[in-house]
Design an enzyme around this catalytic site. Structure first.
Site, PDB file in Angstrom:
ATOM      1  N   CYS A  95       9.705  52.446  -1.020  1.00 26.24           N
ATOM      2  CA  CYS A  95      11.025  52.226  -0.431  1.00 26.24           C
ATOM      3  C   CYS A  95      10.938  51.462   0.878  1.00 26.24           C
ATOM      4  O   CYS A  95      11.173  52.009   1.961  1.00 26.24           O
ATOM      5  CB  CYS A  95      11.717  53.575  -0.234  1.00 26.24           C
ATOM      6  SG  CYS A  95      11.854  54.430  -1.795  1.00 26.24           S
ATOM      7  N   GLY A 151     -16.583  37.117   9.411  1.00 23.71           N
ATOM      8  CA  GLY A 151     -15.381  36.296   9.503  1.00 23.71           C
ATOM      9  C   GLY A 151     -15.272  35.138   8.540  1.00 23.71           C
ATOM     10  O   GLY A 151     -14.217  34.499   8.474  1.00 23.71           O
ATOM     11  N   GLU A 160     -22.414  39.943  10.178  1.00 22.13           N
ATOM     12  CA  GLU A 160     -21.576  41.087   9.773  1.00 22.13           C
ATOM     13  C   GLU A 160     -20.507  40.650   8.776  1.00 22.13           C
ATOM     14  O   GLU A 160     -19.312  40.862   8.991  1.00 22.13           O
ATOM     15  CB  GLU A 160     -20.896  41.689  11.019  1.00 22.13           C
ATOM     16  CG  GLU A 160     -21.846  42.123  12.118  1.00 22.13           C
ATOM     17  CD  GLU A 160     -21.138  42.411  13.455  1.00 22.13           C
ATOM     18  OE1 GLU A 160     -19.926  42.149  13.570  1.00 22.13           O
ATOM     19  OE2 GLU A 160     -21.808  42.912  14.372  1.00 22.13           O
ATOM     20  N   PRO A 161     -20.895  40.058   7.652  1.00 24.26           N
ATOM     21  CA  PRO A 161     -19.870  39.618   6.702  1.00 24.26           C
ATOM     22  C   PRO A 161     -19.256  40.803   5.974  1.00 24.26           C
ATOM     23  O   PRO A 161     -19.959  41.748   5.602  1.00 24.26           O
ATOM     24  CB  PRO A 161     -20.653  38.733   5.719  1.00 24.26           C
ATOM     25  CG  PRO A 161     -22.043  39.303   5.752  1.00 24.26           C
ATOM     26  CD  PRO A 161     -22.258  39.791   7.170  1.00 24.26           C
ATOM     27  N   GLY A 162     -17.950  40.764   5.805  1.00 27.98           N
ATOM     28  CA  GLY A 162     -17.268  41.794   5.020  1.00 27.98           C
ATOM     29  C   GLY A 162     -16.598  41.138   3.831  1.00 27.98           C
ATOM     30  O   GLY A 162     -17.049  41.196   2.696  1.00 27.98           O
ATOM     31  N   TYR A 164       0.180  40.988   6.465  1.00 29.97           N
ATOM     32  CA  TYR A 164      -0.118  39.632   6.971  1.00 29.97           C
ATOM     33  C   TYR A 164       0.649  38.549   6.228  1.00 29.97           C
ATOM     34  O   TYR A 164       0.347  37.377   6.399  1.00 29.97           O
ATOM     35  CB  TYR A 164      -1.601  39.286   6.781  1.00 29.97           C
ATOM     36  CG  TYR A 164      -2.619  40.295   7.189  1.00 29.97           C
ATOM     37  CD1 TYR A 164      -2.707  40.743   8.508  1.00 29.97           C
ATOM     38  CD2 TYR A 164      -3.559  40.760   6.272  1.00 29.97           C
ATOM     39  CE1 TYR A 164      -3.691  41.640   8.873  1.00 29.97           C
ATOM     40  CE2 TYR A 164      -4.550  41.662   6.638  1.00 29.97           C
ATOM     41  CZ  TYR A 164      -4.608  42.096   7.938  1.00 29.97           C
ATOM     42  OH  TYR A 164      -5.593  42.971   8.305  1.00 29.97           O
ATOM     43  N   TYR A 200     -10.551  44.630   1.931  1.00 33.71           N
ATOM     44  CA  TYR A 200      -9.327  45.041   2.613  1.00 33.71           C
ATOM     45  C   TYR A 200      -8.215  45.379   1.609  1.00 33.71           C
ATOM     46  O   TYR A 200      -7.041  45.163   1.878  1.00 33.71           O
ATOM     47  CB  TYR A 200      -8.889  43.971   3.628  1.00 33.71           C
ATOM     48  CG  TYR A 200     -10.005  43.640   4.604  1.00 33.71           C
ATOM     49  CD1 TYR A 200     -10.367  44.566   5.584  1.00 33.71           C
ATOM     50  CD2 TYR A 200     -10.739  42.460   4.505  1.00 33.71           C
ATOM     51  CE1 TYR A 200     -11.415  44.299   6.452  1.00 33.71           C
ATOM     52  CE2 TYR A 200     -11.795  42.193   5.369  1.00 33.71           C
ATOM     53  CZ  TYR A 200     -12.127  43.116   6.342  1.00 33.71           C
ATOM     54  OH  TYR A 200     -13.164  42.849   7.182  1.00 33.71           O
ATOM     55  N   ARG A 208      -2.188  43.980   2.249  1.00 32.47           N
ATOM     56  CA  ARG A 208      -2.302  42.649   2.870  1.00 32.47           C
ATOM     57  C   ARG A 208      -1.032  41.807   2.765  1.00 32.47           C
ATOM     58  O   ARG A 208      -0.655  41.166   3.745  1.00 32.47           O
ATOM     59  CB  ARG A 208      -3.517  41.900   2.320  1.00 32.47           C
ATOM     60  CG  ARG A 208      -4.846  42.622   2.613  1.00 32.47           C
ATOM     61  CD  ARG A 208      -6.068  41.778   2.264  1.00 32.47           C
ATOM     62  NE  ARG A 208      -6.216  40.662   3.168  1.00 32.47           N
ATOM     63  CZ  ARG A 208      -5.888  39.420   2.931  1.00 32.47           C
ATOM     64  NH1 ARG A 208      -5.444  39.065   1.760  1.00 32.47           N
ATOM     65  NH2 ARG A 208      -6.029  38.496   3.845  1.00 32.47           N
TER      66      ARG A 208
HETATM   67  C1  LIG Z   1     -13.901  43.203  10.552  1.00 28.81           C
HETATM   68  C2  LIG Z   1     -15.165  42.881  11.231  1.00 28.81           C
HETATM   69  C3  LIG Z   1     -16.165  42.175  10.566  1.00 28.81           C
HETATM   70  C4  LIG Z   1     -16.001  41.633   9.175  1.00 28.81           C
HETATM   71  O1  LIG Z   1     -15.078  40.604   9.107  1.00 28.81           O
HETATM   72  P1  LIG Z   1     -14.916  39.782   7.743  1.00 28.81           P
HETATM   73  O2  LIG Z   1     -13.840  38.814   8.040  1.00 28.81           O
HETATM   74  O3  LIG Z   1     -14.548  40.750   6.693  1.00 28.81           O
HETATM   75  O4  LIG Z   1     -16.220  39.107   7.466  1.00 28.81           O
HETATM   76  C5  LIG Z   1     -17.355  41.971  11.231  1.00 28.81           C
HETATM   77  N1  LIG Z   1     -17.564  42.430  12.487  1.00 28.81           N
HETATM   78  C6  LIG Z   1     -16.618  43.108  13.160  1.00 28.81           C
HETATM   79  C7  LIG Z   1     -16.908  43.591  14.528  1.00 28.81           C
HETATM   80  C8  LIG Z   1     -15.397  43.356  12.564  1.00 28.81           C
HETATM   81  O5  LIG Z   1     -14.453  44.012  13.244  1.00 28.81           O
END
Ligand SMILES: *Cc1c(COP(=O)(O)O)cnc(C)c1O
Length: 415
Positions: free
Chosen positions: A343, A239, A274-276, A317, A371, A313
């Site tokens: 379209c 997050g 869990e960084p994305g 959003y 994303y 995105r």
């Molecule tokens: C989407 C998600 C993440 C990653 O979130 P980021 O904002 O990209 O860091 C981590 N854990 C869970 C369970 C998620 O659904």
């Protein structure tokens, strides 16, 4: 320093001019920097050096096999949310013993596949899921490692579509129900309690909600200890936000780590993250070409060859992405709406951008490594973009551009 910088007025990815990539591979395409991905991973890892930890990269942010493989080589684990993502991780050489499985709707098949692969942990999101995992593990004669994803009920103060830690959210187990559910889990023969988990949302730009969530989780960890339930790990989710525009000030990785380490002081459990977005957003751009300039009565439109199907995105959003020219121009700028050919009136990439542009020019949509491609679609029967990884002066095609026949290859005419 950004991996995407101007040299003599020409935007580069590391040492490669972007116009060379356009000439060689066409547009639209996503371009990633290996150095930027590696630096982001090392930055996150180093910030938590003082506490035993495992980074589980959130695959959904960008699930290209080459990117998963790069993170696997750096030692990363993975956070998956589907059986498809598990298959990707395995195909990319990821270690299943470093995989955590999140998501509210795990099917029996997905649970079976994850048990057979030998994943690190299921992040369980409901009582029914716990029962199902126990039953399937029993059928396979296995013991499933589990965490409960608890909902700490803190306001992440982010876009409502990506806030996940409020009472109203579909995610996780209600905070007040968590202890009772752990007690139930303890009685089940085919699950083993390994940890606790939370994830309160995405693109957070303040450390306070992270610290608040961590403290709520630690409170439960203490209750569990008193109950005689000892955990191996505490998963604090992902997050951490990135800077999409100047007014946004996400915490530095150092400030984020300091706040979390303070909240977990005295805990010996391993920390999972869990960084994305943090690992991939700034490591990618979307390269696109201007097809038409269309001057209207009220607005001027630049119609480009990428669209909401490539980058969802903005439409989804109302997200902001900086849009910059590949070649810096001297002439005076005008205000443009940057839109795609799809379209839908919602098909825009950026509104009200001051740019000096011509038909045929190349533009770059910044900060799209997370994303972007992973949320892309074939809407309007548009083949998905190619993906290119730059590494110094080298360019690697890590995903070929789709062809139109591929898009309807699985479709069948009536007899
Ligand atoms: C989407 C998600 C993440 C990653 O979130 P980021 O904002 O990209 O860091 C981590 N854990 C869970 C369970 C998620 O659904």
């Amino acid at each position: 320093m950004s991996a995407f910088a101007y040299r003599n007025g020409a935007l580069h990815a590391e040492d490669v001019p972007l116009r060379e990539i356009a000439a060689k591979y066409g547009t639209p395409c996503y371009i990633y920097s290996r150095a930027a991905l590696t630096d982001a991973y090392h930055g996150f890892d180093a910030a938590f050096a003082e506490h035993a930890h495992l980074i589980c990269y959130a695959v959904k942010a960008n699930s290209n096999l080459a990117i998963l493989n790069l993170f696997a080589r750096l030692g990363s684990g993975f956070d998956i949310v589907s059986g498809g993502e598990l298959a990707r991780v395995l195909a990319a050489g990821g270690d299943p013993r470093k995989v955590v499985f999140s998501g509210v709707g795990k099917t029996a098949t997905e649970i079976r596949d994850a048990l057979n692969a030998g994943i690190l942990c299921f992040n369980v999101e409901s009582a029914s899921e716990l029962v199902r995992i126990n039953q399937i593990a029993g059928e396979l004669n296995k013991v499933a490692p589990i965490s409960l994803r608890v909902n700490p009920d803190v306001d992440a103060k982010t876009h409502p579509y990506i806030a996940t830690g409020l009472k109203e959210s579909k995610f996780g187990v209600a905070y007040d129900d968590a202890l009772a559910l752990y007690r139930r889990a303890r009685e089940l023969k085919h699950v083993k309690i390994e940890g606790i988990d939370c994830h309160i949302g995405s693109q957070l730009t303040d450390v306070a909600p992270f610290a608040a969530a961590a403290e709520r989780v630690i409170e439960l960890v203490r209750h569990l200890r008193a109950d005689g339930v000892l955990l191996s790990h505490i998963d604090l989710g992902g997050g951490l936000g990135v800077q999409y525009q100047a007014e946004e000030n996400p915490p530095s990785i150092g400030a984020y780590a300091a706040a979390i380490l303070k909240s977990v002081a005295g805990c010996s459990e391993k920390l999972l993250f869990e960084p994305g977005r943090f690992l991939t957003a700034n490591a990618g751009v979307l390269l696109t070409r201007i097809e038409y300039l269309k001057r209207g009565e009220a607005r001027n439109f630049a119609v480009v060859d990428s669209a909401m199907n490539d980058l969802m995105r903005p439409a989804l959003y109302d997200a902001w992405h900086d849009i910059v020219p590949v070649l810096q121009a001297e002439n005076h700028a005008e205000t443009w709406e940057i839109v795609g050919p799809v379209c839908e009136s919602g098909d825009f990439l950026g509104y009200q951008r001051r740019l000096a542009i011509h038909e045929g020019d190349l533009l770059v949509i910044r900060c799209t490594g997370a994303y972007g491609m992973s949320m892309s679609s074939n809407y309007n029967t548009r083949p998905r973009a190619a993906e290119i990884m730059v590494d110094g002066t080298a360019m690697h095609v890590i995903r070929k551009r789709e062809t139109v026949p591929e898009l309807f290859a699985n479709e069948v005419l009536l007899p």
